[in-house]
Design a protein around this motif. Structure first.
Motif, PDB file in Angstrom:
ATOM      1  N   THR A  58     100.390  31.187  72.101  1.00 41.55           N
ATOM      2  CA  THR A  58      99.320  31.556  73.025  1.00 41.55           C
ATOM      3  C   THR A  58      99.511  30.835  74.357  1.00 41.55           C
ATOM      4  OG1 THR A  58      97.857  29.760  72.297  1.00 41.55           O
ATOM      5  CG2 THR A  58      97.713  31.854  71.101  1.00 41.55           C
ATOM      6  N   ASP A  59      98.801  31.290  75.367  1.00 37.74           N
ATOM      7  CA  ASP A  59      98.924  30.696  76.697  1.00 37.74           C
ATOM      8  C   ASP A  59      98.562  29.213  76.681  1.00 37.74           C
ATOM      9  OD1 ASP A  59      99.717  33.124  77.710  1.00 37.74           O
ATOM     10  OD2 ASP A  59      97.774  33.633  78.582  1.00 37.74           O
ATOM     11  N   ASP A  60      97.474  28.868  75.988  1.00 35.64           N
ATOM     12  CA  ASP A  60      97.061  27.468  75.931  1.00 35.64           C
ATOM     13  C   ASP A  60      98.106  26.605  75.237  1.00 35.64           C
ATOM     14  OD1 ASP A  60      94.759  28.081  77.247  1.00 35.64           O
ATOM     15  OD2 ASP A  60      93.426  27.893  75.509  1.00 35.64           O
TER      16      ASP A  60
ATOM     17  N   LEU B 239      87.842  38.400  67.852  1.00 39.05           N
ATOM     18  CA  LEU B 239      88.273  38.400  69.244  1.00 39.05           C
ATOM     19  C   LEU B 239      87.974  37.061  69.910  1.00 39.05           C
ATOM     20  CD1 LEU B 239      87.357  42.032  70.373  1.00 39.05           C
ATOM     21  CD2 LEU B 239      89.644  41.016  70.226  1.00 39.05           C
ATOM     22  N   ASN B 240      87.563  36.084  69.118  1.00 40.85           N
ATOM     23  CA  ASN B 240      87.368  34.732  69.644  1.00 40.85           C
ATOM     24  C   ASN B 240      88.691  33.986  69.780  1.00 40.85           C
ATOM     25  OD1 ASN B 240      84.579  34.949  69.872  1.00 40.85           O
ATOM     26  ND2 ASN B 240      84.244  34.300  67.757  1.00 40.85           N
ATOM     27  N   ASN B 241      89.719  34.501  69.144  1.00 40.15           N
ATOM     28  CA  ASN B 241      91.061  33.929  69.211  1.00 40.15           C
ATOM     29  C   ASN B 241      91.863  34.715  70.246  1.00 40.15           C
ATOM     30  OD1 ASN B 241      93.800  33.244  68.764  1.00 40.15           O
ATOM     31  ND2 ASN B 241      93.417  32.832  66.600  1.00 40.15           N
ATOM     32  N   PRO B 242      92.399  34.055  71.271  1.00 38.69           N
ATOM     33  CA  PRO B 242      93.139  34.787  72.310  1.00 38.69           C
ATOM     34  C   PRO B 242      94.335  35.563  71.782  1.00 38.69           C
ATOM     35  CG  PRO B 242      93.448  32.403  72.543  1.00 38.69           C
ATOM     36  CD  PRO B 242      92.330  32.597  71.573  1.00 38.69           C
TER      37      PRO B 242
ATOM     38  N   LEU C  85     101.384  27.246  75.059  1.00 39.59           N
ATOM     39  CA  LEU C  85     102.540  27.134  75.941  1.00 39.59           C
ATOM     40  C   LEU C  85     102.293  26.078  77.018  1.00 39.59           C
ATOM     41  CD1 LEU C  85     103.445  30.917  76.379  1.00 39.59           C
ATOM     42  CD2 LEU C  85     104.589  29.257  74.907  1.00 39.59           C
ATOM     43  N   ALA C  86     101.058  26.038  77.529  1.00 39.18           N
ATOM     44  CA  ALA C  86     100.712  25.020  78.522  1.00 39.18           C
ATOM     45  C   ALA C  86     100.808  23.625  77.910  1.00 39.18           C
ATOM     46  CB  ALA C  86      99.312  25.273  79.069  1.00 39.18           C
ATOM     47  N   ALA C  87     100.375  23.500  76.642  1.00 38.35           N
ATOM     48  CA  ALA C  87     100.443  22.201  75.955  1.00 38.35           C
ATOM     49  C   ALA C  87     101.890  21.778  75.732  1.00 38.35           C
ATOM     50  CB  ALA C  87      99.692  22.271  74.629  1.00 38.35           C
ATOM     51  N   VAL C  88     102.766  22.735  75.437  1.00 35.91           N
ATOM     52  CA  VAL C  88     104.191  22.413  75.284  1.00 35.91           C
ATOM     53  C   VAL C  88     104.758  21.944  76.618  1.00 35.91           C
ATOM     54  CG1 VAL C  88     106.480  23.361  74.780  1.00 35.91           C
ATOM     55  CG2 VAL C  88     104.540  23.956  73.318  1.00 35.91           C
ATOM     56  N   GLN C  89     104.361  22.616  77.695  1.00 38.19           N
ATOM     57  CA  GLN C  89     104.819  22.191  79.022  1.00 38.19           C
ATOM     58  C   GLN C  89     104.334  20.780  79.348  1.00 38.19           C
ATOM     59  OE1 GLN C  89     103.436  25.605  81.449  1.00 38.19           O
ATOM     60  NE2 GLN C  89     105.570  25.832  82.075  1.00 38.19           N
ATOM     61  N   GLU C  90     103.098  20.480  78.950  1.00 39.63           N
ATOM     62  CA  GLU C  90     102.520  19.166  79.241  1.00 39.63           C
ATOM     63  C   GLU C  90     103.050  18.078  78.320  1.00 39.63           C
ATOM     64  OE1 GLU C  90      98.416  19.982  78.747  1.00 39.63           O
ATOM     65  OE2 GLU C  90      98.265  21.210  80.574  1.00 39.63           O
ATOM     66  N   GLY C  91     103.630  18.481  77.198  1.00 35.38           N
ATOM     67  CA  GLY C  91     104.173  17.518  76.255  1.00 35.38           C
ATOM     68  C   GLY C  91     103.218  17.086  75.167  1.00 35.38           C
TER      69      GLY C  91
ATOM     70  N   ASN D 203      98.237  27.882  63.089  1.00 34.85           N
ATOM     71  CA  ASN D 203      98.107  28.660  64.325  1.00 34.85           C
ATOM     72  C   ASN D 203      97.884  27.715  65.497  1.00 34.85           C
ATOM     73  OD1 ASN D 203      95.344  28.022  64.317  1.00 34.85           O
ATOM     74  ND2 ASN D 203      94.707  30.102  64.813  1.00 34.85           N
ATOM     75  N   ASP D 204      97.984  28.241  66.691  1.00 36.75           N
ATOM     76  CA  ASP D 204      97.879  27.400  67.879  1.00 36.75           C
ATOM     77  C   ASP D 204      96.475  26.863  68.108  1.00 36.75           C
ATOM     78  OD1 ASP D 204     100.543  27.450  68.617  1.00 36.75           O
ATOM     79  OD2 ASP D 204     100.320  29.229  69.876  1.00 36.75           O
ATOM     80  N   GLU D 205      95.460  27.634  67.743  1.00 35.48           N
ATOM     81  CA  GLU D 205      94.097  27.150  67.934  1.00 35.48           C
ATOM     82  C   GLU D 205      93.875  25.845  67.159  1.00 35.48           C
ATOM     83  OE1 GLU D 205      91.213  28.649  69.905  1.00 35.48           O
ATOM     84  OE2 GLU D 205      93.210  28.860  70.795  1.00 35.48           O
ATOM     85  N   MET D 206      94.351  25.800  65.928  1.00 29.89           N
ATOM     86  CA  MET D 206      94.214  24.569  65.150  1.00 29.89           C
ATOM     87  C   MET D 206      95.102  23.467  65.712  1.00 29.89           C
ATOM     88  SD  MET D 206      93.840  25.835  61.188  1.00 29.89           S
ATOM     89  CE  MET D 206      95.498  26.506  61.097  1.00 29.89           C
ATOM     90  N   ALA D 207      96.280  23.814  66.188  1.00 26.96           N
ATOM     91  CA  ALA D 207      97.156  22.813  66.791  1.00 26.96           C
ATOM     92  C   ALA D 207      96.497  22.178  68.004  1.00 26.96           C
ATOM     93  CB  ALA D 207      98.483  23.456  67.195  1.00 26.96           C
ATOM     94  N   LEU D 208      95.818  22.992  68.788  1.00 27.80           N
ATOM     95  CA  LEU D 208      95.136  22.473  69.971  1.00 27.80           C
ATOM     96  C   LEU D 208      93.938  21.613  69.583  1.00 27.80           C
ATOM     97  CD1 LEU D 208      95.468  25.727  72.053  1.00 27.80           C
ATOM     98  CD2 LEU D 208      96.526  23.534  72.623  1.00 27.80           C
ATOM     99  N   GLY D 209      93.288  21.943  68.461  1.00 29.57           N
ATOM    100  CA  GLY D 209      92.237  21.076  67.939  1.00 29.57           C
ATOM    101  C   GLY D 209      92.790  19.727  67.525  1.00 29.57           C
TER     102      GLY D 209
END
Length: 324
Positions: free
Chosen positions: A263-265, A56-59, A267-273, A236-242
């Motif tokens: 994930t929400d984070d 449950l550490n992964n959103p 999607l926000a990163a895609v919006q931010e570019g 996965n997105d968690e690794m992408a954000l890393g």
């Protein structure tokens, strides 16, 4: 392996299981209803079901839990959620405890698809229905698998990354937890998809275990070893954000990053570019459908052996449609 699958690809819960559940519910003086209230009513109403999640550490899996709980509330199922914290031994212990504690069904998102085969042994021996969600269980019989089409999603990720880098250059792949069907299938799909672009070379592949902090370290090292890399695919997105953290100001400009989950984070990163794309799963829908399938099995109904939930490529062009 899937249990009691007919030639039409469907399976039916046994009469013995339905009888046992009915007797158990009667003994506990539970109101099974007539189908007019508490969701669909019937054999599943009031049943105790365990939802075993890898972490449950992964959103993403928080969303799976929330979708499952919503469906359980609607159907009148008592849902117990346990968190294995990415530990297969803990997962096996939790499954065993749920069986001895009187669970009447198990929904499992395994830490490791291979290890889970032995881990669900107590549930299988007790003839409890088992539904796998998001990741398959290898080496044991389950009643159904509710999951995204990860192979297709991997191919979509390859196409999105290729488009972002002009179909040429060096790319890095961050893999998930070894032994999970999600990592294997996404990797397989990406490899097949990227092979269609002869001017793209995968120069490094390394696991970061679906973890953002680990991916930050792994991506930092790989980018130093391969300074000419222009793309990163993370399973996965968690690794992408890393990887985005590791890249800093280079993310989205010099190096394109594609993730997987929606994930929400992310999607926000895609919006931010800072991320060019994510392959969006529907985690709430995965959890919801897993509980609905369990309800059907408990009620003695036929269910599909595999139930796919669609995925979609999210880029700056359509991300607004996915943001909550």
């Amino acid at each position: 392996m899937l249990r009691n699958v007919s030639r039409t690809g469907r399976l039916t819960a046994t009469v013995a299981l339905g009888t046992t559940l009915a007797l158990t519910l009667a003994a506990c003086n539970r109101d099974t209803g007539t189908g007019g209230e508490g969701g669909d009513g019937g054999a599943a109403d009031g049943a105790s079901v365990t939802l075993s999640l890898s972490t449950l550490n992964n959103p993403f899996f928080v969303d799976v839990r929330d979708g499952a709980q919503s469906a359980a509330d609607e159907l009148g199922i008592e849902l117990e959620v346990v968190d294995a914290q990415n530990d297969s031994t803990a997962e096996a212990n939790q499954v065993a405890n749920s069986v001895t504690g009187g669970a009447e069904g198990l929904i499992i998102n395994p830490v490791d698809s291979d290890a889970a085969g032995a881990g669900i042994g107590p549930a299988v021996q007790a003839d409890l229905p088992v539904v796998a969600v998001d990741r398959a269980v290898n080496g044991a019989e389950v009643d159904s698998l509710v999951s995204s089409d990860n192979v297709a999603g991997g191919k979509q990720a390859a196409d999105a990354l290729a488009a972002a880098i002009g179909e040429k250059g060096e790319v890095i792949v961050l893999q998930g937890v070894a032994g999970t069907s999600a990592s294997r299938d996404r990797g397989e799909g990406f490899a097949e998809g990227i092979a269609a672009y002869p001017d793209i070379e995968v120069v490094a592949t390394q696991t970061a275990n679906f973890d953002r902090a680990e991916a930050l370290d792994v991506a930092t090292n790989l980018l130093q070893s391969h300074p000419d890399a222009v793309g990163v695919f993370a399973e996965n997105d968690e690794m992408a954000l890393g990887a985005v953290q590791a890249l800093g100001d280079r993310a989205g400009d010099d190096v394109s990053v594609v993730g997987f989950d929606g994930t929400d984070d992310a999607l926000a990163a895609v919006q931010e570019g800072t991320m060019v794309a994510t392959i969006a799963q529907q985690p709430v829908e995965l959890g919801k459908q897993a509980v609905e399938v369990m309800s059907q099995v408990l009620a003695g109904e036929s269910v599909d052996a595999e139930i796919p939930v669609p995925v979609e490529t999210v880029t700056s062009d359509n991300v607004a449609d996915f943001v909550k």
